[in-house]
Design a protein around this motif. Sequence first.
Motif, short mmCIF file in Angstrom:
data_model
loop_
_atom_site.label_atom_id
_atom_site.label_comp_id
_atom_site.label_asym_id
_atom_site.label_seq_id
_atom_site.Cartn_x
_atom_site.Cartn_y
_atom_site.Cartn_z
N ARG A 113 -14.90 -2.53 -54.79
CA ARG A 113 -15.41 -1.31 -54.17
C ARG A 113 -14.32 -0.26 -54.01
NH1 ARG A 113 -18.68 -3.17 -48.94
NH2 ARG A 113 -19.05 -0.93 -48.86
N LEU A 114 -14.68 0.97 -54.32
CA LEU A 114 -13.71 2.05 -54.42
C LEU A 114 -14.24 3.31 -53.75
CD1 LEU A 114 -10.96 2.69 -55.90
CD2 LEU A 114 -12.36 3.45 -57.82
N ARG A 115 -13.37 4.00 -52.98
CA ARG A 115 -13.73 5.28 -52.40
C ARG A 115 -12.47 6.09 -52.18
NH1 ARG A 115 -15.26 4.52 -46.00
NH2 ARG A 115 -13.26 3.66 -45.33
N ALA A 116 -12.62 7.43 -52.05
CA ALA A 116 -11.45 8.28 -51.92
C ALA A 116 -11.83 9.64 -51.35
CB ALA A 116 -10.76 8.47 -53.27
N PHE A 117 -10.85 10.30 -50.73
CA PHE A 117 -11.03 11.69 -50.34
C PHE A 117 -9.66 12.35 -50.21
CE2 PHE A 117 -9.99 10.31 -46.07
CZ PHE A 117 -9.44 11.43 -45.45
N ALA A 118 -9.64 13.68 -50.28
CA ALA A 118 -8.41 14.45 -50.16
C ALA A 118 -8.64 15.63 -49.23
CB ALA A 118 -7.94 14.95 -51.53
N ARG A 119 -7.58 16.02 -48.53
CA ARG A 119 -7.62 17.21 -47.70
C ARG A 119 -6.62 18.21 -48.27
NH1 ARG A 119 -5.91 16.13 -41.73
NH2 ARG A 119 -3.82 16.33 -42.64
N PHE A 120 -7.04 19.45 -48.45
CA PHE A 120 -6.14 20.42 -49.07
C PHE A 120 -6.24 21.77 -48.37
CE2 PHE A 120 -10.20 20.70 -51.23
CZ PHE A 120 -10.41 22.05 -51.42
N ASN A 121 -5.20 22.57 -48.55
CA ASN A 121 -5.11 23.90 -47.98
C ASN A 121 -5.46 24.91 -49.06
OD1 ASN A 121 -3.76 26.54 -47.33
ND2 ASN A 121 -3.19 25.44 -45.46
N GLN A 122 -6.56 25.63 -48.87
CA GLN A 122 -7.04 26.54 -49.91
C GLN A 122 -6.03 27.64 -50.20
OE1 GLN A 122 -10.21 26.11 -51.58
NE2 GLN A 122 -9.05 27.44 -52.95
N LYS A 123 -5.36 28.16 -49.18
CA LYS A 123 -4.38 29.24 -49.39
C LYS A 123 -3.19 28.74 -50.19
CE LYS A 123 -5.54 32.03 -45.32
NZ LYS A 123 -5.02 32.61 -44.06
N LYS A 124 -2.68 27.55 -49.84
CA LYS A 124 -1.56 26.99 -50.59
C LYS A 124 -1.97 26.66 -52.02
CE LYS A 124 1.25 24.88 -46.94
NZ LYS A 124 1.85 23.61 -46.45
#
Length: 333
Positions: A113-124
């Motif tokens: 079983r596999l899952r993922a997420f990312a958090r990013f800064n739109q301006k950067k």
Amino acid sequence: MNDPAPPSPFEQGGAPQTPASRLVSDQSPDDTVLPFAVEPLDVRGRVVRLGVSIDRILAQHNYPPPVARLVGEAVTLTVLLGSALKIEGRFQLQTRSDGAVDMLVVDFDAPDRLRAFARFNQKKLATAAGAELLGKGHLAFTVDSGAEAARYQGIVALEGQGFEEAAHQYFQQSEQIPTRVRLAVAENMTGSGTHWRAGGLLVQFLPKSHERRGRIDLDPGDAPDGLRVEPPPEDEAWTEAKALAATIEDHELVDPTLSSERLLYRLFHEQGVKVFDSRAVRNSCRCSNERITGMLRGFTPQERKDMIGDNGKIGVTCEFCSTYREYDPADFD
């Protein structure tokens, strides 16, 4: 002197018996891990090909293409490492950094079983390129095999390098297993639209003799100024294996018409390559009403009150699969 290395959760040991010699299969199933061995070179490894699973993970969040490619690489690396574990449990890759993608988490729950997420800064992200996506921080590999076993964690510093180089540094510094990793992510155009694909190759030098691995002595910390410990010469078998692995192209790792077996034959046919039973992987999240209800019960009444939205409900969105659920605050009174 070189002391014996402790067992590593990332080291692939003995493999099941391989079938008798046969023709190379051109069947190319996606979302699989194919273990292999090149015995004349004392090399073992795995090939990962991801199709529907990585496409669903990325589609759930609709990431911008640069972020999607980075998540795809992280997922592929996680499967390459996590699929080697011989225990039930969880393998997790996590980054924290000052880059445009300041946090990235991938969970691999054995066996598939596999899952993922990312958090990013739109301006950067608008001005970031290449190494600036990850930036400076750390990359952590965590193995959690349950309450009865010790938790294992390895960390490597992020200093602007990508996941391939970070993995090489980790295995060199922490595991001292000669390792090479190749990762590739691409968008493929099909009749039904654009779909993401990913692929990876991991090659490790695992001779029976630890001395042949060329382990580097640790710095004693009080050596005289100017003293430099030279690493032992590299084993010729590993030099050849690295050179062969370096010839692989990105498009070969993500080509849906090129099977994993055919890819391995291209690389190692002169020495002879054995493949073992493949393993399937799938995108699957652990979130559920029961888990979220239990989490909400852990908050105080005031904390739950602060979560109530304009519609009088408590709304919860899973970071991994983006599933939105609503709960009645009265159910927790």
